[in-house]
Design a protein around this motif. Sequence first.
Motif, PDB file in Angstrom:
ATOM      1  N   ASP A 246       0.804  -1.220   0.000  1.00  0.00           N
ATOM      2  CA  ASP A 246       0.000   0.000   0.000  1.00  0.00           C
ATOM      3  C   ASP A 246       0.839   1.274   0.000  1.00  0.00           C
ATOM      4  N   GLY A 247       2.144   1.147   0.043  1.00  0.00           N
ATOM      5  CA  GLY A 247       3.043   2.278  -0.163  1.00  0.00           C
ATOM      6  C   GLY A 247       3.797   2.057  -1.456  1.00  0.00           C
ATOM      7  N   ASP A 248       5.087   2.392  -1.453  1.00  0.00           N
ATOM      8  CA  ASP A 248       5.902   2.070  -2.621  1.00  0.00           C
ATOM      9  C   ASP A 248       7.076   1.180  -2.216  1.00  0.00           C
ATOM     10  N   SER A 249       6.883   0.407  -1.148  1.00  0.00           N
ATOM     11  CA  SER A 249       7.832  -0.561  -0.586  1.00  0.00           C
ATOM     12  C   SER A 249       8.915   0.099   0.255  1.00  0.00           C
ATOM     13  N   ASP A 277       3.094  -0.511  -6.609  1.00  0.00           N
ATOM     14  CA  ASP A 277       2.983   0.629  -5.704  1.00  0.00           C
ATOM     15  C   ASP A 277       1.518   1.042  -5.528  1.00  0.00           C
ATOM     16  N   ASN A 278       1.215   1.531  -4.326  1.00  0.00           N
ATOM     17  CA  ASN A 278      -0.057   2.193  -4.028  1.00  0.00           C
ATOM     18  C   ASN A 278      -1.278   1.288  -4.189  1.00  0.00           C
ATOM     19  N   LEU A 279      -1.165   0.049  -3.763  1.00  0.00           N
ATOM     20  CA  LEU A 279      -2.326  -0.832  -3.770  1.00  0.00           C
ATOM     21  C   LEU A 279      -3.168  -0.557  -2.529  1.00  0.00           C
ATOM     22  N   ASP A 280      -4.482  -0.705  -2.658  1.00  0.00           N
ATOM     23  CA  ASP A 280      -5.355  -0.643  -1.492  1.00  0.00           C
ATOM     24  C   ASP A 280      -5.624  -2.085  -1.066  1.00  0.00           C
ATOM     25  N   VAL A 281      -4.956  -2.513  -0.001  1.00  0.00           N
ATOM     26  CA  VAL A 281      -5.051  -3.913   0.436  1.00  0.00           C
ATOM     27  C   VAL A 281      -5.937  -4.078   1.664  1.00  0.00           C
ATOM     28  N   GLU A 282      -6.747  -3.052   1.980  1.00  0.00           N
ATOM     29  CA  GLU A 282      -7.597  -3.141   3.175  1.00  0.00           C
ATOM     30  C   GLU A 282      -8.646  -4.251   3.035  1.00  0.00           C
ATOM     31  N   GLU A 283      -9.289  -4.345   1.893  1.00  0.00           N
ATOM     32  CA  GLU A 283     -10.282  -5.404   1.685  1.00  0.00           C
ATOM     33  C   GLU A 283      -9.611  -6.773   1.692  1.00  0.00           C
ATOM     34  N   LEU A 284      -8.429  -6.856   1.111  1.00  0.00           N
ATOM     35  CA  LEU A 284      -7.692  -8.124   1.119  1.00  0.00           C
ATOM     36  C   LEU A 284      -7.329  -8.517   2.541  1.00  0.00           C
ATOM     37  N   ALA A 285      -6.886  -7.560   3.351  1.00  0.00           N
ATOM     38  CA  ALA A 285      -6.532  -7.863   4.738  1.00  0.00           C
ATOM     39  C   ALA A 285      -7.734  -8.412   5.498  1.00  0.00           C
ATOM     40  N   ALA A 286      -8.908  -7.827   5.271  1.00  0.00           N
ATOM     41  CA  ALA A 286     -10.115  -8.310   5.938  1.00  0.00           C
ATOM     42  C   ALA A 286     -10.472  -9.717   5.477  1.00  0.00           C
ATOM     43  N   ALA A 287     -10.315  -9.973   4.180  1.00  0.00           N
ATOM     44  CA  ALA A 287     -10.622 -11.301   3.649  1.00  0.00           C
ATOM     45  C   ALA A 287      -9.647 -12.340   4.199  1.00  0.00           C
ATOM     46  N   CYS A 288      -8.371 -11.983   4.286  1.00  0.00           N
ATOM     47  CA  CYS A 288      -7.374 -12.906   4.828  1.00  0.00           C
ATOM     48  C   CYS A 288      -7.648 -13.184   6.311  1.00  0.00           C
ATOM     49  N   ALA A 289      -7.985 -12.145   7.059  1.00  0.00           N
ATOM     50  CA  ALA A 289      -8.282 -12.333   8.478  1.00  0.00           C
ATOM     51  C   ALA A 289      -9.519 -13.209   8.662  1.00  0.00           C
ATOM     52  N   GLY A 290     -10.497 -13.038   7.771  1.00  0.00           N
ATOM     53  CA  GLY A 290     -11.731 -13.807   7.886  1.00  0.00           C
ATOM     54  C   GLY A 290     -11.552 -15.286   7.607  1.00  0.00           C
ATOM     55  N   THR A 291     -10.557 -15.614   6.768  1.00  0.00           N
ATOM     56  CA  THR A 291     -10.287 -17.021   6.439  1.00  0.00           C
ATOM     57  C   THR A 291      -9.089 -17.565   7.204  1.00  0.00           C
ATOM     58  N   ASP A 292      -8.405 -16.672   7.937  1.00  0.00           N
ATOM     59  CA  ASP A 292      -7.207 -17.034   8.702  1.00  0.00           C
ATOM     60  C   ASP A 292      -6.140 -17.670   7.821  1.00  0.00           C
ATOM     61  N   ARG A 293      -5.998 -17.139   6.630  1.00  0.00           N
ATOM     62  CA  ARG A 293      -4.878 -17.544   5.764  1.00  0.00           C
ATOM     63  C   ARG A 293      -4.444 -16.330   4.947  1.00  0.00           C
ATOM     64  N   TYR A 294      -3.155 -16.248   4.732  1.00  0.00           N
ATOM     65  CA  TYR A 294      -2.577 -15.044   4.157  1.00  0.00           C
ATOM     66  C   TYR A 294      -1.847 -15.311   2.845  1.00  0.00           C
ATOM     67  N   ASP A 295      -2.209 -16.403   2.158  1.00  0.00           N
ATOM     68  CA  ASP A 295      -1.724 -16.616   0.798  1.00  0.00           C
ATOM     69  C   ASP A 295      -2.909 -16.843  -0.117  1.00  0.00           C
ATOM     70  N   PHE A 296      -2.742 -16.564  -1.405  1.00  0.00           N
ATOM     71  CA  PHE A 296      -3.860 -16.504  -2.346  1.00  0.00           C
ATOM     72  C   PHE A 296      -3.304 -16.497  -3.766  1.00  0.00           C
ATOM     73  N   LEU A 297      -4.196 -16.693  -4.714  1.00  0.00           N
ATOM     74  CA  LEU A 297      -3.840 -16.547  -6.120  1.00  0.00           C
ATOM     75  C   LEU A 297      -3.800 -15.057  -6.454  1.00  0.00           C
ATOM     76  N   LEU A 298      -2.720 -14.617  -7.080  1.00  0.00           N
ATOM     77  CA  LEU A 298      -2.590 -13.217  -7.479  1.00  0.00           C
ATOM     78  C   LEU A 298      -2.427 -13.127  -8.989  1.00  0.00           C
ATOM     79  N   LEU A 299      -3.186 -12.230  -9.598  1.00  0.00           N
ATOM     80  CA  LEU A 299      -3.101 -12.001 -11.033  1.00  0.00           C
ATOM     81  C   LEU A 299      -2.766 -10.530 -11.278  1.00  0.00           C
ATOM     82  N   VAL A 300      -1.692 -10.306 -12.025  1.00  0.00           N
ATOM     83  CA  VAL A 300      -1.258  -8.951 -12.374  1.00  0.00           C
ATOM     84  C   VAL A 300      -1.090  -8.893 -13.888  1.00  0.00           C
ATOM     85  N   SER A 301      -1.817  -8.002 -14.541  1.00  0.00           N
ATOM     86  CA  SER A 301      -1.735  -7.896 -15.995  1.00  0.00           C
ATOM     87  C   SER A 301      -1.529  -6.439 -16.391  1.00  0.00           C
ATOM     88  N   PRO A 302      -0.263  -6.010 -16.492  1.00  0.00           N
ATOM     89  CA  PRO A 302      -0.001  -4.618 -16.878  1.00  0.00           C
ATOM     90  C   PRO A 302      -0.391  -4.366 -18.334  1.00  0.00           C
TER      91      PRO A 302
END
Length: 319
Positions: A246-249, A277-302
């Motif tokens: 959520d910053g620029d690392s 840079d500058n991702l909003d990961v608040e919804e992801l953090a809530a989803a990870c906390a709700g499932t109690d796991r912090y890994d997932f499939l990630l797709l990035v397509s520039p």
Amino acid sequence: MSTTMSNGPADGPGNGPAVSRWEFDAMFERVRTWGRWEPAERGAWNRVGADHVRRAAALVRSGTVVPLGRPWDTTSGPDNRKPALHYMSDLGDVEAPEPSTHKDFVGADYHGKGISHLDALSHVAYRGRLYGGGAARELVGAAGARFGSVAALGPLVTRGVLLDLPAVQGRAWLEPGQAVHAGDVAAAEEALGVEIAEGDAVLLRTGRFRRRRELGPWDADAACAGFHVDAVPLLAERGIALLGGDGDSDVRPSPVEGVHSPVHTLAVAAMGVPLLDNLDVEELAAACAGTDRYDFLLLVSPLNIPGGTGSPVNPVAVL
């Protein structure tokens, strides 16, 4: 993982003792991967093969899809000095035959703190050299980059790992200027029950956008939570393919004398690791906390921009 959240940070900012230029240069040589892969301009994305994609796809259980890109920000502010453009180019009054159409234009000078974007390997040079050792002045010009452009990267599908540092530390967010050290990364892995592995995309949550929503914007170029350079060798040893959050690392102010973005330098120019840079990961953090796991499939397509030093992006996490 169960934590008790406070209304704000428990401690003040601090990024630790200064790192000398000599120490930084030694670290650069330690993590450098020049000459390791072909094609070189894909850098650490070469680590991700079909096996990584299949393992990442196997992480999808609930089918929850979480977008990570921020809204297109057209408003100037202390953390958005180069607002994006969006205007209508056709209001349905140009074409005579039916149907009428509505068209718009978008544009952005996206490198900065306002737009969610990916940094390609042509974005950062150190001592005049891009990743792999080519001279930046010879490889990047007015027409764009002839090495390390975002078009050379293509899409990335891999395992994502969220390091939610505020949750681990029982806070709502990290204060601007607070550094995340190697020990913090290891502690987060243990607390969150996840281990960074080869080919992973590592995303750091500092709580920047929660703090921004509750307290208002600030100049994130002057002060922002992020990784200290001492965390980079650990990430290099794990063999990551992508770094972001959520910053620029980078923690800001920089802890390295004479280098304003040392994590950018080590990741992009030394390791060949693109940055998000500058991702909003608040919804992801809530989803990870709700499932109690912090890994997932990630797709990035520039975007496929020949010669581009990066691209606006809206990455997607799937749990």
